[in-house]
Design a protein around this motif. Structure first.
Motif, PDB file in Angstrom:
ATOM      1  N   LEU A 185      16.745 -37.381-156.051  1.00 30.37           N
ATOM      2  CA  LEU A 185      15.873 -37.831-157.134  1.00 30.37           C
ATOM      3  C   LEU A 185      16.341 -39.144-157.743  1.00 30.37           C
ATOM      4  CD1 LEU A 185      14.909 -34.553-159.038  1.00 30.37           C
ATOM      5  CD2 LEU A 185      13.410 -36.044-157.706  1.00 30.37           C
ATOM      6  N   ASP A 186      17.646 -39.336-157.879  1.00 29.55           N
ATOM      7  CA  ASP A 186      18.147 -40.588-158.445  1.00 29.55           C
ATOM      8  C   ASP A 186      17.760 -41.779-157.573  1.00 29.55           C
ATOM      9  OD1 ASP A 186      19.271 -39.365-160.642  1.00 29.55           O
ATOM     10  OD2 ASP A 186      21.283 -39.229-159.772  1.00 29.55           O
ATOM     11  N   THR A 187      17.836 -41.591-156.265  1.00 28.15           N
ATOM     12  CA  THR A 187      17.459 -42.671-155.343  1.00 28.15           C
ATOM     13  C   THR A 187      15.968 -42.961-155.440  1.00 28.15           C
ATOM     14  OG1 THR A 187      19.206 -41.910-153.835  1.00 28.15           O
ATOM     15  CG2 THR A 187      17.588 -43.460-152.945  1.00 28.15           C
ATOM     16  N   LEU A 188      15.152 -41.914-155.529  1.00 32.33           N
ATOM     17  CA  LEU A 188      13.707 -42.115-155.684  1.00 32.33           C
ATOM     18  C   LEU A 188      13.402 -42.900-156.949  1.00 32.33           C
ATOM     19  CD1 LEU A 188      12.297 -38.606-154.675  1.00 32.33           C
ATOM     20  CD2 LEU A 188      12.386 -40.672-153.274  1.00 32.33           C
ATOM     21  N   HIS A 189      14.060 -42.559-158.051  1.00 27.93           N
ATOM     22  CA  HIS A 189      13.823 -43.258-159.305  1.00 27.93           C
ATOM     23  C   HIS A 189      14.222 -44.732-159.197  1.00 27.93           C
ATOM     24  CE1 HIS A 189      14.177 -39.107-161.458  1.00 27.93           C
ATOM     25  NE2 HIS A 189      12.954 -39.334-161.004  1.00 27.93           N
ATOM     26  N   THR A 190      15.305 -45.007-158.477  1.00 30.03           N
ATOM     27  CA  THR A 190      15.728 -46.395-158.275  1.00 30.03           C
ATOM     28  C   THR A 190      14.692 -47.172-157.469  1.00 30.03           C
ATOM     29  OG1 THR A 190      18.082 -45.855-158.403  1.00 30.03           O
ATOM     30  CG2 THR A 190      17.493 -47.868-157.216  1.00 30.03           C
TER      31      THR A 190
END
Length: 336
Positions: free
Chosen positions: A17-22
């Motif tokens: 999820l953190d990568t998607l948000h980035t």
């Protein structure tokens, strides 16, 4: 968070999820460049090797345009018959050579896992533009980005939403990848609507269920779309069937038009489709009479592909923090 700079983008299984948000945050910053309000030359001198060994319009041109909008140049090969693969060259050898000519490579190939095999020979980032019926990670990213934006406009969220996926779920790689990404969220209800023979592969269903989501597998429209926040329609992937006759058995079985939409969906259901939609009379899975429906988001969805692919180029080449430093004014006529 997944390391993106210098990395291959081969599967949605790489993302958290953190990568998607980035990725989505960088994609939002690409909007002024995509709209030609400003331009950036952050990739001036860089070269994209755009290798498309399977027919494509939107994805291929989207990759090229995304790179151009960041100031880079594109070297392109279309069709395996025009490449040295037709002479017996291996994917590994092709990758070795193309990595010499390019700073990043986007590739589509008709065989599953072929892009992964190709990447083993490349010392520059390789981005999967679709490999057979396996995956289409950049399409899944733009689909998810679109879902987030469309739901936000209706004061809804991905967590807790209902999504109906309809059509060819067996060979439709876009729904495979999107389902895997949606597994990262909470309390999503999936309605998988297809002919029995074209159901979602079990390994994808298992991943969704094991992540704690609810899955309904059905084979008719009636009574199965009224709770859908998102309706994701797919075409029959006739190029992946053993024969044209086999594909023809299923064409036109799940058509969506304004009458069907009004009868079976609620008024806020958002319609997505990875395109191209098959508008031939015997198929016509997404009718033109939906074009005036404000919830038809298929062209907004395609536009978002440009933003996502620009973001991936910026992140894999490590220039996402330099966009504004290389800005120039736009000095040509721009549509309003």
């Amino acid at each position: 968070m997944t390391q993106l700079e210098g990395s291959h983008i081969l599967s949605v299984n790489q993302f958290d999820l953190d990568t998607l948000h980035t990725i989505f945050s960088v994609a939002q910053r690409m909007q002024p460049y995509a709209l030609r309000e400003r331009r950036t030359r952050v990739l001036d001198g860089a070269i994209l090797g755009n290798l498309f060994f399977e027919p494509s319009t939107r994805t291929r041109v989207s990759f090229s345009t995304a790179f151009n909008l960041l100031g880079g140049n594109v070297a392109e090969t279309v069709g395996s018959g025009t490449s040295s693969l037709s002479k017996g060259e291996s994917l590994f050898d092709t990758a070795k050579m193309m990595a010499t000519y390019s700073d990043v490579i986007a590739m589509r190939h008709p065989e599953s896992f072929s892009v992964q095999d190709f990447s083993k020979g490349s010392c520059v980032p390789v981005i999967n533009g679709g490999d057979g019926s396996n995956e289409h990670p950049t399409q899944a990213l733009l689909d998810l980005f679109t879902i987030e934006k469309e739901l936000k406009g209706k004061h809804k969220d991905i967590n807790g939403m209902n999504i109906a996926m309809m059509g060819d779920l067996k060979y439709g790689r876009t729904v495979h990848s999107l389902s895997k990404l949606l597994s990262l969220y909470n309390d999503v209800t999936f309605t998988l609507l297809s002919p029995t023979e074209l159901q979602m592969p079990q390994h994808v269903v298992d991943q969704v269920v094991n992540a704690g989501h609810k899955v309904n597998i059905v084979d008719k429209i009636e009574g199965n779309l009224e709770n859908a926040d998102i309706l994701y329609q797919t075409r029959i992937q006739e190029e992946r069937f053993p024969s044209q006759d086999e594909a023809n058995k299923y064409r036109g079985q799940f058509r969506l038009n304004q009458r069907v939409y009004a009868q079976h969906c609620h008024q806020d259901t958002v319609i997505l489709h990875p395109l191209p939609r098959d508008s031939r009379p015997e198929a016509n899975e997404l009718n033109d009479d939906l074009n005036s429906n404000p919830n038809l988001a298929i062209f907004r969805q395609a536009d978002n592909g440009l933003l996502i692919r620009m973001a991936l180029f910026a992140l894999t080449l490590g220039v996402d923090s330099q966009l504004e430093q290389h800005e120039l004014p736009v000095n040509w006529y721009v549509r309003k």
